[in-house]
Design an enzyme around this catalytic site. Structure first.
Site, short mmCIF file in Angstrom:
data_model
loop_
_atom_site.label_atom_id
_atom_site.label_comp_id
_atom_site.label_asym_id
_atom_site.label_seq_id
_atom_site.Cartn_x
_atom_site.Cartn_y
_atom_site.Cartn_z
N LYS A 58 0.84 -1.20 0.00
CA LYS A 58 0.00 0.00 0.00
C LYS A 58 0.88 1.27 0.00
O LYS A 58 2.09 1.18 -0.03
CB LYS A 58 -0.96 -0.04 1.19
CG LYS A 58 -1.78 -1.35 1.27
CD LYS A 58 -2.86 -1.47 0.19
CE LYS A 58 -3.44 -2.85 -0.02
NZ LYS A 58 -4.28 -3.40 1.00
C1 LIG Z 1 -5.20 -4.57 1.51
C2 LIG Z 1 -6.69 -4.60 1.53
C3 LIG Z 1 -7.44 -4.98 2.64
C4 LIG Z 1 -6.88 -5.63 3.87
O1 LIG Z 1 -5.82 -5.03 4.42
P1 LIG Z 1 -4.76 -5.85 5.33
O2 LIG Z 1 -4.03 -4.74 5.95
O3 LIG Z 1 -3.94 -6.68 4.39
O4 LIG Z 1 -5.52 -6.67 6.30
C5 LIG Z 1 -8.81 -4.84 2.60
N1 LIG Z 1 -9.44 -4.39 1.50
C6 LIG Z 1 -8.76 -4.07 0.39
C7 LIG Z 1 -9.53 -3.57 -0.78
C8 LIG Z 1 -7.37 -4.18 0.36
O5 LIG Z 1 -6.71 -3.87 -0.75
#
Ligand SMILES: *Cc1c(COP(=O)(O)O)cnc(C)c1O
Length: 403
Positions: free
Chosen positions: A202
């Site tokens: 991210k």
């Molecule tokens: C990355 C992501 C999540 C979950 O995040 P984590 O930190 O990996 O638990 C949820 N929704 C979307 C759309 C994502 O891209």
């Protein structure tokens, strides 16, 4: 308009030499010496968890997105779970979300023993279609969870108006959209609750981590309790007040984000705007190349948003190619371009098929998009050469499979 040249080189998948010698991932973190120093300092401090860095990180994030409160969690998924709890979802309730997302968006509804209901997406942005949502609202509906697919904000004003009419809570899954702007405002200050993730792919990372932002003080308080076993004060508050007494007032979890992680997050925030600018630059370069390339379709950007570009998903024009998405994907991988597919629609996973009886075909726009989607590498640490390699590989593969 200039037409991009077609490459006549032999693709690596057929024995030609690959565009790159090493694999370029689709996403990855950037960690510099200042990030390492920030973590080391916290390791040497008194607090490894629930110390000063947690509050600092939360305050900085709330201010940056333009929300009154930010509550950190051990992952984006934990943050989604907390938001689902906080809006009061329980057995018998329904929440409407997009099928074109990571499974966690729908799973958080199941954690609350409520039922996720999918609504199809719009053809252009692949974000929730307000009309499809409206058609699925029942007396049991309690929440709507729009997803900002690839970092392009969903049409939150339209969804908020719909929610208001029916007394629903809007939880925006903005795990792709930290730093995206919707009608001049940053995502995070618009929906009733907005969820972010700090996973390494991210925009900003804490290793694992997540955040919920909100303007609602009652939501903020519930979120804080939920991440700390349902206890109404945290250890730091008690220590400061010289008290041992505490009360568990709801059934929560240990979803706390550590001081170590928050120290990293705070340091990463200092580079967030530069990183967003770099992602936007890469997206602009990609789009200028792919707009004129037959066989591929660049992502659409609506005029009232500024996307955060977590992903750069192209759609193949299968009428102009002799290969399907899977062959195209394999051909790009052979060139050492780490492409990915976002996402297998959630209702097509075995768990959802078995539990809810989905057969496939229920959400034609999302499913047709899925057959054509490929995410190209997109992360702020990409060099200009990396970007050129991707364009070159796509051109080569299109040149080979183009009809
Ligand atoms: C990355 C992501 C999540 C979950 O995040 P984590 O930190 O990996 O638990 C949820 N929704 C979307 C759309 C994502 O891209």
């Amino acid at each position: 308009m200039t037409v991009a040249p077609v490459s006549s080189e032999v693709p690596a998948i057929l024995g030609g030499s690959p565009v790159r010698r090493t694999l370029l991932p689709y996403g990855r973190q950037s960690i510099d010496e200042s990030d390492i120093q920030a973590v080391v300092e916290t390791l040497r401090s008194d607090c490894l968890t629930t110390g000063p860095k947690v509050a600092e990180f939360e305050e900085a994030m709330a201010a940056w997105v333009g929300a009154k409160y930010a509550v950190s969690f051990s992952s984006g998924t934990a943050a989604l779970h907390a938001a689902a709890f906080t809006c009061g979802l329980q057995a018998g309730d329904e929440a409407i979300t997009s099928p074109l997302t990571f499974a966690a968006t729908a799973n958080c509804v199941l954690y609350q023993a409520a039922t996720p209901v999918f609504a199809d997406v719009l053809e252009d942005t692949l974000n929730l279609d307000r009309e499809q949502v409206a058609a699925r609202i029942t007396a049991r509906t309690k929440a709507i969870l729009p997803v900002d697919y690839a970092g392009h904000p969903a049409d939150i004003d339209a969804i908020l108006r719909l929610a208001e009419r029916h007394g629903l809570i809007v939880i925006e899954d903005a795990c792709h959209a930290l730093g995206a702007e919707y009608r001049g405002r940053r995502v995070g200050g618009v929906a009733h609750m907005t969820v972010f993730s700090f996973h390494p792919v991210k925009h900003l990372t804490t290793g694992e981590g997540g955040m919920v932002t909100t303007d609602n003080p009652v939501f903020a308080e519930t979120l804080r309790r939920f991440r700390n076993h349902g206890i109404s004060s945290d250890a730091r508050q008690r220590q400061r007040a010289g008290q041992w007494h505490y009360e568990m007032v709801l059934l929560g979890f240990n979803y706390r984000l550590t001081d170590i992680a928050c120290a990293l997050g705070l340091q990463q925030m200092k580079k967030l705007e530069a990183n967003l600018a770099r992602r936007r630059q890469i997206a602009a370069q990609y789009t200028s190349e792919f707009r004129s390339m037959t066989g591929v379709v660049a992502p659409v950007v609506r005029p009232d948003v500024n996307p955060a570009w977590h992903l750069y998903p192209i759609r193949l024009d299968l009428t102009k190619l002799s290969a399907g998405r899977d062959e195209f994907f394999q051909a790009l991988r052979a060139e050492n371009i780490g492409v990915n597919v976002h996402y297998i629609p959630v209702h097509r996973h075995p768990y959802y098929r078995d539990r809810f009886g989905y057969k496939g075909g229920e959400f034609p726009v999302a499913e047709a998009a899925y057959e054509r989607l490929i995410s190209l590498p997109m992360f702020h640490g990409m060099s200009d050469n990396d970007v050129e390699d991707v364009v070159c590989a796509v051109r080569k593969v299109v040149g080979h499979y183009g009809t």
